[in-house]
Design a protein around this motif. Structure first.
Motif, short mmCIF file in Angstrom:
data_model
loop_
_atom_site.label_atom_id
_atom_site.label_comp_id
_atom_site.label_asym_id
_atom_site.label_seq_id
_atom_site.Cartn_x
_atom_site.Cartn_y
_atom_site.Cartn_z
N TYR A 632 29.86 112.91 57.97
CA TYR A 632 30.71 111.77 57.69
C TYR A 632 30.28 111.10 56.40
O TYR A 632 29.10 110.98 56.12
N SER A 633 31.26 110.61 55.64
CA SER A 633 30.86 109.78 54.51
C SER A 633 31.16 108.31 54.81
O SER A 633 30.30 107.47 54.72
N ARG A 634 32.39 107.98 55.24
CA ARG A 634 32.77 106.61 55.62
C ARG A 634 32.47 105.60 54.52
O ARG A 634 31.38 105.02 54.48
N THR A 635 33.43 105.42 53.66
CA THR A 635 33.24 104.47 52.57
C THR A 635 34.24 103.32 52.67
O THR A 635 35.26 103.42 53.35
N CYS A 636 33.92 102.26 51.98
CA CYS A 636 34.86 101.15 51.89
C CYS A 636 34.84 100.62 50.45
O CYS A 636 33.92 100.91 49.68
N ASP A 637 35.88 99.88 50.09
CA ASP A 637 35.90 99.24 48.78
C ASP A 637 35.29 97.86 48.91
O ASP A 637 35.43 97.21 49.94
N TYR A 638 34.60 97.44 47.86
CA TYR A 638 34.09 96.07 47.88
C TYR A 638 34.42 95.41 46.55
O TYR A 638 34.62 96.10 45.54
N SER A 639 34.49 94.09 46.56
CA SER A 639 34.71 93.36 45.31
C SER A 639 34.28 91.92 45.49
O SER A 639 33.92 91.50 46.60
N LEU A 640 34.30 91.19 44.41
CA LEU A 640 34.03 89.76 44.48
C LEU A 640 35.33 89.00 44.21
O LEU A 640 35.33 87.93 43.60
N ALA A 641 36.46 89.60 44.66
CA ALA A 641 37.76 88.96 44.44
C ALA A 641 37.78 87.58 45.06
O ALA A 641 38.44 86.66 44.56
N ASN A 642 37.04 87.42 46.14
CA ASN A 642 36.99 86.11 46.80
C ASN A 642 36.36 85.05 45.91
O ASN A 642 36.62 83.87 46.04
N GLU A 643 35.50 85.49 44.98
CA GLU A 643 34.88 84.54 44.04
C GLU A 643 35.69 84.45 42.77
O GLU A 643 35.24 83.86 41.79
N GLY A 644 36.84 85.10 42.77
CA GLY A 644 37.65 85.12 41.56
C GLY A 644 37.12 86.10 40.53
O GLY A 644 37.40 86.00 39.34
#
Lengths: 941, 113
Positions: A632-644
């Motif tokens: 399994y690799s199981r990845t997700c995207d992440y960002s700091l969009a919540n901080e603008g």
């Protein structure tokens, strides 16, 4: 008059020559007719004839008679014809064929007279041909053999091309799949399969795991696969129950041939048996054929051959249109119309994607697009680097073997120059002499090829045991027509390479008047040629040895890489947390889901508690997927969009963990705290899609690499990051802790990890990580008991975590051992080559050396001179080899880690190994040279 | 001479004495089969004679082709005087050892049954 059996008389005619043949055949035939006169039936007489013929051949061969000249005719034949062995023969036989048979027979005799040399050449060729054939059989199975499905060339993979990163985000949702199926005119059939899961088979005495994949009902039909037993899926299997009707109680299941053999011993009455997978009931309706294979393009991220890696195939039966566009689990496989090109398909897919985007705002938002890739062009792309490297390596071995054989045969031709000259003087034409040389080489190559086949076959068996994942499975490798053809071609190539130079030499003998020729220029030219050949062998060998050295160094470096956790004494236990389903028909689905989450958390917490309380257990945690699991690799995207700051983004692994996981793995907390069971207890649960849970206040732990990337100069604890798993539901999660970096996919994996609490993700799969004082059967039994107390139906598959760590270097070790084997073969051959060439030089220059010694040269000087000459030659070869290796490093670069191609240790080691081999090889001939007795040497010829 | 004659070689040489001018492959085979009960393949017969010929005990010549042989020639063998001497020597040696012991040998052999 009745004739005796043709086949046998022909055999005798081919294997025996001269007067011997005539007399033997005559005796056999006379007895045959006598038997017939005596009233024996033709059949019995023929049988007797055969028995006597074979017994005669046996005697002639076993006693060696057939290799000796016929005493009664030897004295005549030399005088009467140029060829010592040719004798008057009955005219019935075809003269030309007989002549080449004669050549072969003569060659056999000549070869048997020098068994050690012949043996070395046969072995060299066997090793070269065997290794090449083995690698070719892998290439054939992996790349050349077409998939056993209808017209594989028109198959393609269609996916959501929204992000450059391949992974779960590239799957299609059920409604998008339905739209595609309806609208695409360039595609003849559109089918799909889902995510591969390791599913628990429950309700048996021994619950186990099996790899299951759901497919659409038209999947096998599109491929054109025929069942081995029973039936495959039909449209009725995929038809959802009518409105108001209850969901089907029993779902159809197709099993792989391998699973059928393994679990049901290939019993024919398997059809109709029921199987409980997860908590659903299935009925086996069919078995796939044994040769079913389905290798996906690398971009599909399926990794392996579905045909061999999947045990169970289920089919989807739900209303495609009713599903959410945010739940994406369809991997689409399509067959294009023969009338359209790949470009047509791509053009149409672009239009469809544009239409769908404008119709569905959620698709517009996520940047939906469609891409297509052909199966055939991409198949096997993940093992191509390995095959290229192995191909290069065996090519080196083969070349060394050929050059080596050529050198040895050349030496022998030189030794026999007197004999050849006699023949030439007696009128043998030079083509005949060349043909003799070639037929010798051919015989040796044939013997080598036969032995090589045996070696290749053994190699296939060994590959089946030790080969890394991704290589074709054992039962796919075979000495089939293609592989045999390749081997035969190799035999011819080897014979040509090894035989041409000796043949040319033999022809030159014939041209020269030459009984007394011992022209020193010719000898010098021969020596130069020998030197070149030895140099070539050394260069190729050094290339292989250096590559092996680099891989060895890489492996050492790789094993020094810190894991980030302590695998010693940790048992990894795969379980399935079947906790019943939740009521999807409930009026308040979120409340129902919340209750289900609570229930499961309760059970899991109880399990965690009882595991931690077990005597002998130091700490217990759980994770999914476990590091270095290789599946399994199981990845997700992440960002700091919540901080603008949406530009700070990337892809990370997400790992579903229990509180206590870090402790059980001895992963220290660098800052903050561990996750807690009550982290989300206060939050409101919302069923986001099939797998995800939305809570109002999620918490995560991240690794230090991600922390320093997101907040380089600040404390990460207390900050919030945004992650989303399917690109559909995002979570703004508070970072509560930071742990050191842990490599998840491979030892050199640099991708960061986000640890999310178990309860945010509705996966049944879970791996317990239990640190024990000591692993013992009793310990394992008490673990299983504890697990079954909470999850009575769950399988419990226990493996030491070290197994996963070991398997992370399995491919490297495999490549290393193969290349090491090839390098050793080459070293051995090169040693023999050096020895042979120098021994011949000593013999040819015996007189010269004798004069030197007679004039007062010190024997030690002669010895060191010889050794120095060999070492100089080796040095030139080594330099060429290192250069060759440098230009070939790209072939092994995939397997190199933190080692430059000019790594001083590897290069130094290679030079040393080669020097030792050279010294060993030249020692004996050099000693012999220093002990030449001047008088004897001067007297000799 | 360094090596004595083996049993097969003695049989083959005696066959030449008995058959004289008619000593060729098939006849020799039949004779050995008939008298000694030993069945030899044609290959074994010729291999045996070739060895003897190399040691100078036997001469050979090729006869005329005959139709029953598919038009092939026979090979006739003749014992040389040297061969006769060697056979004689071997036989004398054997008989000297055997003399006076045969009746006892028969008794022992009978007991063995």
């Amino acid at each position: 008059m009745v004739a005796p059996p043709k086949l046998l008389s022909g055999l005798v005619g081919v294997l025996v020559d001269g007067v011997r043949r005539e007399v033997l055949l005559g005796d056999l035939e006379e007895t045959f007719h006598y038997r017939l006169e005596q009233g024996l039936s033709l059949r019995v007489a023929r049988m007797h004839y055969g028995r006597e013929a074979l017994a005669s051949l046996w005697t002639l061969y076993i006693s060696g008679t057939v290799f000796q000249p016929d005493p009664s005719v030897a004295s005549i034949s030399v005088a009467s014809t140029p060829h010592p062995r040719s004798t008057p023969r009955p005219t019935a036989e075809g003269a030309t064929i007989m002549r080449s048979w004669d050549d072969l027979r003569f060659s056999t005799n000549a070869l048997l007279k020098r068994p050690s040399l012949s043996l070395v050449v046969v072995l060299a060729m066997a090793l070269g041909i065997g290794a090449s054939t083995l690698v070719f059989s892998v290439v054939e199975a992996a790349l050349l053999r077409s998939l056993p499905v209808n017209d594989p060339a028109s198959l393609m993979m269609v996916w959501n091309r929204q992000s450059s990163d391949v992974g779960s985000s590239n799957l299609l949702s059920a409604p998008s799949y339905a739209d595609l199926k309806e609208r695409a005119n360039t595609l003849e059939t559109v089918a799909a399969f889902g995510e591969i899961v390791v599913a628990p088979i429950v309700g048996t005495d021994q619950p186990t795991f099996a790899r299951l994949v759901p497919v659409t009902d038209n999947f096998f039909e599109m491929l054109g696969v025929q069942p081995r037993a029973g039936r495959l899926f039909v449209p009725a299997d995929g038809t959802p129950p009518a409105d108001g009707a209850p969901p089907r109680a029993v779902s159809p299941l197709v099993i792989s041939h391998d699973y059928w053999q393994r679990e049901f011993s290939g019993s024919e009455d398997v059809i109709g048996r029921s199987l409980k997978v997860f908590s659903s009931d299935y009925q086996i309706v069919g078995v796939l054929p044994q040769d079913f294979r389905l290798v996906f393009p690398a971009a599909a991220d399926v990794g392996e051959d579905l045909g061999t890696s999947i045990d169970l195939w289920s089919t989807w039966a739900f209303d495609l249109r009713g599903a959410s566009r945010n739940s994406r689990s369809f991997r689409v496989v399509a067959r294009k119309h023969t009338d359209f090109s790949l470009a047509d398909v791509r053009g149409e897919l672009n239009n469809i994607a544009a239409d769908l985007r404008s119709e569905n705002p959620e698709l517009e938002e996520s940047g939906f697009a469609l891409g297509a890739k052909s199966f055939v062009a991409e198949s096997g792309s993940h093992i191509r680097p390995l095959l290229w490297m192995l191909g290069g390596a065996v090519f080196c071995v083969l070349l060394v073997a050929c050059v080596n054989s050529s050198g040895l045969l050349l030496a022998r031709t030189t030794e026999r120059s007197r004999e050849l000259s006699v023949r030439a003087a007696l009128g043998a034409d030079r083509w005949r002499l060349a043909l003799l040389s070639l037929s010798e080489a051919l015989l040796l190559a044939l013997a080598g090829g036969a032995l090589g086949m045996a070696l290749a076959w053994l190699g296939m068996k060994a590959l089946a045991i030790a080969g890394p994942a991704g290589l074709p499975q054992a039962d796919q490798l075979s000495l089939n027509v293609g592989v045999l053809g390749f081997a035969i071609a190799l035999v011819l190539v080897c014979a040509a390479i090894a035989g041409l130079l000796p043949a040319a030499r033999a022809m030159r003998h014939a041209r020269r008047d030459s009984l007394n020729t011992r022209s020193s220029t010719a000898t010098r030219r021969q020596r130069r040629l020998r030197d070149v050949m030895v140099g070539v062998q050394i260069a190729l060998t050094v290339t292989l040895v250096l590559a092996t050295g680099l891989l060895l160094r890489s492996l050492a470096e790789l094993q020094r890489v810190p894991l980030g956790f302590e695998p010693e004494n940790v048992l990894a236990v795969d379980i399935s947390t079947v906790a019943g389903g939740f009521d999807r028909q409930a009026e308040d689905i979120n409340a129902a889901f919340g209750r289900w989450i609570e229930k499961r958390r309760g059970i899991e917490q109880a399990l965690s508690q009882s595991l931690n309380d077990l005597p002998g257990v130091e700490a217990a945690g759980a994770v999914f997927p476990v590091p270095l699991n290789g599946v399994y690799s199981r990845t997700c995207d992440y960002s700091l969009a919540n901080e603008g700051r949406p530009e700070v983004s990337g892809v990370a692994y997400f790992r579903n963990v229990w509180p206590g996981y870090f402790e059980s793995m001895q992963i220290p907390l660098l800052a903050g705290r561990d996750l807690r069971y009550d982290d989300d207890a206060s939050g409101q649960h919302e069923w986001a899609n099939d797998d995800e849970v939305r809570t109002d206040r999620p918490t995560v732990v991240i690794d230090s690499r991600l922390a320093s990337e997101l907040w380089p100069d600040e404390d990460a604890v207390g900050k919030t990051l945004r992650y989303d798993i399917y690109g559909t539901v995002f979570h703004d999660a508070e970072v509560v802790g930071v742990v050191p970096f842990v490599a998840q996919g491979s030892l050199v994996d640099q991708r960061q990890t986000i640890y999310i609490p178990r309860s945010y993700y509705r996966s049944q799969e879970l791996t317990l990580t239990v640190r024990v004082k000591q692993d013992s059967p009793a310990m394992r039994a008490s673990l299983v008991d504890a697990i079954h107390a909470e999850f009575p139906e769950s399988p419990a598959l226990i493996r030491p975590l070290n197994d996963y760590v070991d398997s992370a270097t399995a491919t490297n070790r495999f490549v290393l051992s193969l290349l090491g084997g090839f390098a050793s073969i080459a070293l051995l051959l090169a040693g023999i080559g050096i020895y042979g060439a120098l021994a011949l030089t000593v013999r040819q220059r015996g007189k010269e050396i004798g004069i030197h010694l007679a004039m007062g040269a010190a024997p030690r000087r002669v010895f060191t001179g010889m050794v120095r000459r060999s070492l100089t030659l080796s040095a030139i070869g080594m330099a060429a080899g290192v250069l060759l290796a440098l230009s070939a490093t790209s072939l092994i670069s995939t397997y190199l880690y933190q080692v430059s191609s000019m790594d001083p240790i590897a290069v130094g080691g290679t030079v040393m190994v080669q020097c030792v081999v050279t010294l060993l090889a030249c020692w004996i001939p050099a000693r012999r040279a220093s002990r030449v007795e001047p008088i004897k040497a001067l007297r000799a010829d | 001479m360094t090596r004595g004659l083996g049993e097969l070689e003695q049989l083959l040489l005696f066959a030449l004495i008995e058959l004289g001018d008619e000593a060729h492959g098939v006849a020799i085979r039949d004779l050995v089969q008939l008298q000694a009960g030993k069945s030899l393949s044609p290959g074994a017969v010729h291999t045996g004679y070739e060895r003897l010929q190399k040691r100078g005990f036997v001469d050979s010549s090729l006869g005329e082709p005959t139709p029953t042989r598919g038009g092939r020639r026979k090979r006739h063998y003749r014992i040389t005087s040297e061969g006769a001497r060697a056979l004689h020597r071997t036989q004398i040696r054997l008989q000297r050892m055997a003399a006076g012991n045969l009746s006892e040998l028969e008794r022992l052999a009978d007991l063995g049954k």
